[in-house]
Structure formats: structure tokens, C-alpha cells
Enzyme design. Structure first.
Site, mmCIF file in Angstrom:
data_model
loop_
_atom_site.group_PDB
_atom_site.id
_atom_site.type_symbol
_atom_site.label_atom_id
_atom_site.label_comp_id
_atom_site.label_asym_id
_atom_site.label_seq_id
_atom_site.Cartn_x
_atom_site.Cartn_y
_atom_site.Cartn_z
ATOM 1 C CG ASP A 31 -2.273 -0.420 1.034
ATOM 2 O OD1 ASP A 31 -2.551 -0.830 -0.087
ATOM 3 O OD2 ASP A 31 -3.080 -0.366 1.967
ATOM 4 C CB CYS A 64 -20.244 -11.922 -7.540
ATOM 5 S SG CYS A 64 -18.859 -11.260 -6.575
ATOM 6 C CB CYS A 114 -24.789 -12.414 -4.562
ATOM 7 S SG CYS A 114 -24.685 -11.745 -2.894
ATOM 8 C CB CYS A 122 -23.132 0.167 0.456
ATOM 9 S SG CYS A 122 -22.038 1.597 0.620
ATOM 10 C CB CYS A 157 -16.135 4.569 0.459
ATOM 11 S SG CYS A 157 -15.588 3.155 1.424
ATOM 12 C CB CYS A 193 -17.071 1.047 6.551
ATOM 13 S SG CYS A 193 -18.714 0.328 6.329
ATOM 14 C CB CYS A 252 -19.248 -4.052 1.214
ATOM 15 S SG CYS A 252 -17.493 -3.644 1.337
ATOM 16 C CB CYS A 276 -19.404 -10.794 1.311
ATOM 17 S SG CYS A 276 -18.864 -11.872 -0.037
#
Length: 307
Positions: free
Chosen positions: A130, A184, A187, A194, A210, A237, A240, A244
């Protein structure tokens, strides 16, 4: 030694160092990503994260980061905790419970690079956590470590998505893995859940909406339009990811450095509201929460309190 032998050596050592998995892709220009990234930036979905506009070419071409690069070695490191915060608390994203992941992973990647030097020879490369213009999730997906979910997080069967992604870019040719298919299906759990409708369409997140952006990256005041929409998140957060279905397979990490201070798990909203700078420094010493600083966390808590 053959490329296959080199590949196995690297993957075995990555596993020994505690990485959940390791995949390898060819270091080349990300042709498909270029127009996608350009469109996302032009639409202003990066919000105030101006740094995402810098080094556009380097984000797409690893050979500009490591001259002569041949391989991108992607690794995943689990951070799913065994315990979470009490239910009546302001919330912190699970990735930030313990020691700042940048330091933990960087040390492991440096060890992996030293191992490559010792076992294989003169190999040039750099570790990325990162900290540079590298599209981590894209490289991990190309390396077969998972697929990009509709929430734009990497997803892996039997594992979910609660893991960090990092990579070594090296000038050594290796055997390359192939991408996995998208699972996915129909779904839309992440999109529906969110709190701020930041997932504007499948596979597209408006970063400026976000909650992670609003509580960490945004330096100005949180816009009033998000009042009542923050779901008690004071740093980051996980909504999401929490909703899942693939994350029902998540298993607790085994990295002691990711374990939180006891206060983090037991503090109530009232205790967070009264947190002093000294206590903040103690609880979040060497933590990723330091990124928002004491003043930033207080701003977030105040915004939540007034909702």
C-alpha cells in the site's frame, strides 16, 4: 534450477512466513485496467485522494517501478479477528484492530526477498504494501488468488475477503498462475447493504461516498448529506464484507501482532466519546488508526454522536 523449482521455493517460503496464499503473475502493462482507471479518476470517484491521480503510468506498468521486472509475487495475509467489538460501541474496521499492517507485512516481505537472494541468487526487486502506485487487487486477481467482487474487494473461495494484499515485484522469471472465475453470480448483498450507497454499480465504488474514505482519508468536515448514514463507524467500514456470503468461511488469523488492545473491544460509545489524547496514543500505538490522528477520530465520533 528451473523456473518451476524457483516458483515452488518462493511459494513454500511465503507459506512458512505466515502468508495465507501466494500467487504469481507476469509483470506487464495492465492494458485492460488503463481505460477503467482513467474513467474512474475523470469522474472524480477518488474524492480528495489526489495521490491516486499521480503516477498513472506507474500504476499500470510494474517495470517502471522495478526496471527489468519479470514477475509480480502477490501474497495474502489473514486479519480476521477471533473477537470483535461490543455491540453498543462506535466501530473500527477489523483490519485496524492490531499493529499497523504496513510494518507487519513489510517485515515478512523483506524476509521473503532475503530468502530469494540466499536460495536463488542475485534477484532485484521491491516489496510493496500500500505504499506505492501498485494496483494490489488487480495483481492478486491476475495471480489466481481470487476474483474482484462487486464491492471491488478481492474474494477467495473458502476464505472470503478479510485479508491484506501485498506484493514483491522482481526481475526473476517464474511460472505464472492463471485468474480464477467470478463467483458473485446474481448476489447483490454488498450493494444493498452499503450505508452510503457507495457501490454505485456492480464492480464500481464511488470512493468519495465510502465510509472508509469519509472517516480516514477525508481531511475536511464530513458532509452533512451523510448524517444518519454512517452506521456508527468511526474508523473504516466492514459492511460490504460482513454481509458477503463468502465471508462465512472466514477463519481467525494466527498473527499475534494483529490482536487488539483489550480496551478496543470493551469500550462503549460513552468511553469513546470521552477518549483523551493520551489514551488514544496508548490504545493505538503502532496502529493504522494513527492515520486519522486523534483529532480525526474525535471529529468522526462527534459526527456520529450528532446524527
Amino acid at each position: 534450477m528451473s523456473t518451476s523449482h524457483h516458483t515452488q521455493l518462493i511459494k513454500s517460503e511465503a507459506k512458512r512466513l505466515g502468508f495465507m496464499s501466494c500467487g504469481i503473475s507476469k509483470a506487464e502493462f495492465l492494458e485492460e485496467e488503463a481505460p477503467r482507471l482513467e474513467k474512474w479518476l475523470k469522474e472524480g470517484k477518488q474524492g480528495e485522494m489526489q495521490y491516486l491521480e499521480n503516477h498513472f503510468d506507474k500504476r499500470l506498468d510494474p517495470t517502471l517501478l522495478v526496471p527489468g521486472a519479470k514477475s509480480v509475487v502477490s501474497v495474502l495475509l489473514n486479519y480476521f479477528p477471533s473477537e470483535t467489538q461490543r455491540g453498543d460501541s462506535y466501530k473500527i474496521s477489523k483490519y485496524a484492530y492490531g499493529r499497523d499492517y504496513h510494518f507487519v507485512i513489510k517485515d515478512k516481505l523483506k524476509s521473503l526477498l532475503h530468502f530469494i537472494h540466499d536460495e536463488i541468487g542475485e534477484v532485484h526487486g521491491r516489496a510493496f504494501v500500500d505504499s506505492a502506485p501498485v494496483l494490489d487487487k488487480t495483481w492478486a486477481a491476475r495471480s489466481g488468488l481470487g476474483w474482484m467482487g462487486k464491492h471491488t474487494n478481492l474474494l477467495t473461495k473458502q476464505v472470503g475477503s478479510f485479508y491484506f494484499i501485498a506484493e514483491l515485484i522482481i526481475d526473476l522469471e517464474l511460472d505464472y498462475d492463471t485468474p480464477v472465475t467470478d463467483h458473485c453470480g446474481s448476489c447483490t448483498a454488498c450493494i444493498d447493504a452499503c450505508p452510503t450507497q457507495a457501490i454505485v454499480e456492480p464492480y464500481v465504488v464511488d470512493g468519495s461516498k465510502c465510509i472508509s474514505y469519509l472517516t480516514i482519508e477525508l481531511k475536511n468536515e464530513i458532509p452533512n448529506e451523510f448524517s444518519g448514514e454512517m452506521d456508527d463507524w468511526m474508523f473504516g467500514c466492514d459492511v460490504c464484507q460482513d454481509v458477503c456470503p463468502w465471508n462465512r468461511f472466514s477463519k481467525s488469523h494466527s498473527e499475534p501482532l494483529f490482536n487488539p488492545k483489550p480496551e478496543l473491544l470493551k469500550y462503549s460509545k460513552k468511553e469513546w466519546e470521552e477518549i483523551t489524547k493520551a489514551t488514544f496514543n496508548e490504545i493505538f500505538r503502532k496502529s493504522a488508526v494513527k492515520r486519522t490522528k486523534y483529532e480525526g477520530l474525535k471529529r468522526n465520533i462527534q459526527f456520529l454522536k450528532e446524527e
